[in-house]
Motif scaffolding. Sequence first.
Motif, PDB file in Angstrom:
ATOM      1  N   LYS A  31      12.544 -58.201 -29.363  1.00  0.00           N
ATOM      2  CA  LYS A  31      13.006 -58.805 -30.240  1.00  0.00           C
ATOM      3  C   LYS A  31      12.788 -57.531 -30.753  1.00  0.00           C
ATOM      4  CE  LYS A  31      13.364 -63.420 -29.486  1.00  0.00           C
ATOM      5  NZ  LYS A  31      14.725 -64.233 -29.340  1.00  0.00           N
ATOM      6  N   VAL A  32      11.800 -56.435 -30.749  1.00  0.00           N
ATOM      7  CA  VAL A  32      12.164 -55.912 -31.832  1.00  0.00           C
ATOM      8  C   VAL A  32      12.984 -54.493 -32.096  1.00  0.00           C
ATOM      9  CG1 VAL A  32      10.708 -53.633 -32.764  1.00  0.00           C
ATOM     10  CG2 VAL A  32       9.536 -55.600 -31.934  1.00  0.00           C
ATOM     11  N   ARG A  33      12.996 -54.378 -33.362  1.00  0.00           N
ATOM     12  CA  ARG A  33      14.900 -53.181 -32.985  1.00  0.00           C
ATOM     13  C   ARG A  33      13.975 -51.617 -33.204  1.00  0.00           C
ATOM     14  NH1 ARG A  33      17.154 -50.765 -37.327  1.00  0.00           N
ATOM     15  NH2 ARG A  33      16.704 -52.742 -38.864  1.00  0.00           N
ATOM     16  N   LEU A  34      12.288 -51.866 -34.174  1.00  0.00           N
ATOM     17  CA  LEU A  34      12.547 -50.357 -35.286  1.00  0.00           C
ATOM     18  C   LEU A  34      10.632 -50.530 -35.243  1.00  0.00           C
ATOM     19  CD1 LEU A  34      12.617 -47.614 -35.471  1.00  0.00           C
ATOM     20  CD2 LEU A  34      13.355 -48.285 -37.774  1.00  0.00           C
ATOM     21  N   LEU A  35      10.051 -49.732 -34.835  1.00  0.00           N
ATOM     22  CA  LEU A  35       8.324 -49.704 -35.322  1.00  0.00           C
ATOM     23  C   LEU A  35       8.735 -48.621 -36.580  1.00  0.00           C
ATOM     24  CD1 LEU A  35       5.412 -49.956 -35.649  1.00  0.00           C
ATOM     25  CD2 LEU A  35       5.231 -49.239 -33.490  1.00  0.00           C
ATOM     26  N   SER A  36       8.333 -48.805 -37.600  1.00  0.00           N
ATOM     27  CA  SER A  36       7.790 -48.010 -38.945  1.00  0.00           C
ATOM     28  C   SER A  36       6.173 -47.845 -39.574  1.00  0.00           C
ATOM     29  CB  SER A  36       8.928 -48.777 -40.169  1.00  0.00           C
ATOM     30  OG  SER A  36       8.961 -47.213 -40.884  1.00  0.00           O
ATOM     31  N   VAL A  37       5.296 -46.624 -38.858  1.00  0.00           N
ATOM     32  CA  VAL A  37       4.398 -46.773 -38.828  1.00  0.00           C
ATOM     33  C   VAL A  37       3.592 -45.516 -39.955  1.00  0.00           C
ATOM     34  CG1 VAL A  37       4.764 -45.717 -36.518  1.00  0.00           C
ATOM     35  CG2 VAL A  37       2.096 -46.560 -37.039  1.00  0.00           C
ATOM     36  N   MET A  38       3.384 -45.913 -40.590  1.00  0.00           N
ATOM     37  CA  MET A  38       2.127 -44.720 -41.103  1.00  0.00           C
ATOM     38  C   MET A  38       1.047 -44.604 -40.414  1.00  0.00           C
ATOM     39  SD  MET A  38      -0.372 -43.652 -43.432  1.00  0.00           S
ATOM     40  CE  MET A  38      -0.454 -42.007 -42.735  1.00  0.00           C
ATOM     41  N   ALA A  39       0.848 -43.564 -39.435  1.00  0.00           N
ATOM     42  CA  ALA A  39       0.146 -43.411 -38.985  1.00  0.00           C
ATOM     43  C   ALA A  39      -0.227 -41.745 -38.948  1.00  0.00           C
ATOM     44  CB  ALA A  39      -0.480 -43.546 -37.384  1.00  0.00           C
TER      45      ALA A  39
END
Length: 352
Positions: free
Chosen positions: A187-195
């Motif tokens: 289901k997920v196309r992209l994870l955009s993560v602040m880390a």
Amino acid sequence: MPSAANRRLFAVLSIALAATVWRAAGACQAAEPTPLIFDTDFGNDCDDVLALAMVHTLADRGECDLLAVTVTKDHPYSAPFVDVVNTFYGRGDTPIGVCRSGVTPDEGKYNGLCQATDDGQFRYPHDLTSGADAPDAVAVLRESLAAAADRSVVICQVGFSTNLAALLASAADEHSPLAGRELIAQKVRLLSVMAGAFESIPGPDGQPRIHREYNVERDLASAQTLAEQWPTPTVWSGFEIGIALPYPHESIEQDFGYFPHHPVAEAYRLYSPPPHNRPTWDLTTVLYAVRPDEGYFRLSPPGRVTIDDNAVTHFQAEGHRDRYLIIGPAARERALVAMVELTSARPATDRP
């Protein structure tokens, strides 16, 4: 009193806003909205609130569809203040999920605004009054993903990795017969993560040092699980990106007066009163997630992010899952103009 440099910057921002409004309100309507999940440690910093305001403005303009908000700060007022902001922007029915992890269990400097009253009524109307009454974040994530089209969802993680690590470990349930990792991959196309941090950060003495970033350090085990097991393309916004783009305090003082009370400006003031230009860590994650092709940021070559036992992030130029954001001097003004305009925009519907 603001410095001459800050006054010049704010003048540039003010002049550029009209063009940004025109482009955002018109040209961006043509694209399909990005299905978005916002995962946040609401209450630990004011940039989470600024970032959620951006999400709502982008949703008002048809650029994203806010599926759910999940919370990684384990205090009863964190989810209610999310509900305050969602309701303020006309999306009070957005599902909210919480963790019960014990990570950062303090109230925070502004989450108590969910209890603020004027003349015996909530200053900011909302329905959810305690995180104890909210569903588990993993259940909300699984339900939201199961209902979405395949490979369509973008997740913005701007807090700890607690919820997404738990999602990875989740089993089949009434929402989906797939285990967590398989559901994410479908289901997920992209994870955009602040880390993390992908450049050395100057210490108090001005000398560069290795940076142990807060979102990684406070739930290290979950951050390591995320880095090791997440199955989809991931773009990381490191600590250095947010500090390169400080939010101008003049905007807080001048741009939110269209209502007598505004939860975004009030949260900013409670966290650190102006004159204070707060770094835009979480805002950069949202900006890239919804507008990846606008040229605000460059991307590193593909590779792999790992996190060691000292909470230090490393990037190896092998593999294809991970990239991290890079910003140069020429793009900073454009990115900051966009973030200020999206954060401070009046909600599309009148405040209830």
